[in-house]
Design an enzyme around this catalytic site. Structure first.
Site, PDB file in Angstrom:
ATOM      1  N   PRO A   2     -57.645  30.988  91.887  1.00  0.00           N
ATOM      2  CA  PRO A   2     -56.849  29.772  92.085  1.00  0.00           C
ATOM      3  C   PRO A   2     -57.037  29.119  93.450  1.00  0.00           C
ATOM      4  CG  PRO A   2     -55.555  31.393  90.938  1.00  0.00           C
ATOM      5  CD  PRO A   2     -56.832  32.086  91.321  1.00  0.00           C
ATOM      6  N   CYS A   3     -57.221  27.798  93.422  1.00  0.00           N
ATOM      7  CA  CYS A   3     -57.507  27.052  94.649  1.00  0.00           C
ATOM      8  C   CYS A   3     -56.243  26.532  95.339  1.00  0.00           C
ATOM      9  CB  CYS A   3     -58.427  25.876  94.332  1.00  0.00           C
ATOM     10  SG  CYS A   3     -57.671  24.607  93.274  1.00  0.00           S
ATOM     11  N   GLN A   4     -55.095  26.570  94.661  1.00  0.00           N
ATOM     12  CA  GLN A   4     -53.887  25.960  95.221  1.00  0.00           C
ATOM     13  C   GLN A   4     -53.521  26.455  96.623  1.00  0.00           C
ATOM     14  OE1 GLN A   4     -54.211  27.129  92.155  1.00  0.00           O
ATOM     15  NE2 GLN A   4     -53.208  25.843  90.625  1.00  0.00           N
TER      16      GLN A   4
ATOM     17  N   PHE B 222     -55.394  27.018  99.033  1.00  0.00           N
ATOM     18  CA  PHE B 222     -56.329  26.523 100.042  1.00  0.00           C
ATOM     19  C   PHE B 222     -56.571  25.021  99.976  1.00  0.00           C
ATOM     20  CE2 PHE B 222     -57.842  30.505  97.979  1.00  0.00           C
ATOM     21  CZ  PHE B 222     -57.329  31.399  98.907  1.00  0.00           C
ATOM     22  N   SER B 223     -56.180  24.385  98.886  1.00  0.00           N
ATOM     23  CA  SER B 223     -56.507  22.981  98.665  1.00  0.00           C
ATOM     24  C   SER B 223     -55.775  22.050  99.634  1.00  0.00           C
ATOM     25  CB  SER B 223     -56.155  22.587  97.225  1.00  0.00           C
ATOM     26  OG  SER B 223     -56.365  21.210  97.022  1.00  0.00           O
TER      27      SER B 223
END
Length: 201
Positions: free
Chosen positions: A77-79, A81-82
């Site tokens: 999941p990128c959340q 770091f986004s």
């Protein structure tokens, strides 16, 4: 054929790409989204599916006769770091790299491929690289934008490639006359100790 465990599978992009080379066989998917699992079931009806990476273990994989695993992929999941989010990194409850890393340590694949957003470079990427290196992997990270393959937008992504010569030799030993042998816990623990000694040297 290299045996592929596809984590955070989504709609199967990693599996499509790897299987297109003719050298990989996806033996299991893991994705918590119901819709994704339905799509995967349609295109890979005979491939094992797991729902929750937090519950997935090497023991379960072995029990399902899917070991050894040669390559693990995952767009975790990128959340955390986004730049579109709050960028809480490891403090974000959606931070699931530790779970992917746990499975890497348990399964000891020869290859690991990870993917994430560009914000990961400044937030958390060093930890990922250090984690993999601590398990004896040689690791490289690449930043590749969609425009570099002629798309009309940037969409920069970080790709992490990790390789373990030790795990390659270890997994190779499990194959006798094309058939898989059961990997004993003692053998796996001895192998881990040998790698740790080598890194110290």
């Amino acid at each position: 054929m290299l045996r592929h465990l596809d984590l955070f599978s989504g709609l199967g992009g990693f599996s499509l790409g790897l299987e297109a080379t003719g050298g990989f066989e996806t033996v299991a998917f893991c994705d918590i989204e119901k819709f994704s699992r339905k799509v995967l079931k349609k295109h890979w009806p005979d491939v094992k599916q797991y729902k929750d990476i937090k519950e997935l273990t090497y023991e379960q994989i072995k029990e399902d006769t899917l070991a050894p695993i040669d390559i693990i992929t995952g767009g975790y999941p990128c959340q955390p770091f986004s730049v579109a989010g709050s960028q809480r990194g490891e403090k974000d409850k959606r931070h699931l790299w530790p779970d992917m890393f746990r499975i890497v340590k348990e399964c000891k694949p020869t290859w690991v491929i990870g993917e994430n957003v560009s914000g990961h470079i400044k937030l958390g990427l060093d930890t990922v690289l250090q984690d993999l290196e601590s398990e004896g992997y040689s690791v490289r990270a690449f930043s590749i934008s969609a425009s570099s393959v002629d798309a009309n937008h940037q969409r920069e992504r970080v790709w992490i490639m990790a390789y373990s010569e030790c795990n390659y030799n270890f997994n190779k030993e499990q194959r006798v006359n094309g058939e898989e042998k059961e990997i004993s816990r003692e053998h796996r623990e001895d192998n881990s100790t040998t790698r740790q000694s080598s890194r110290t040297s």
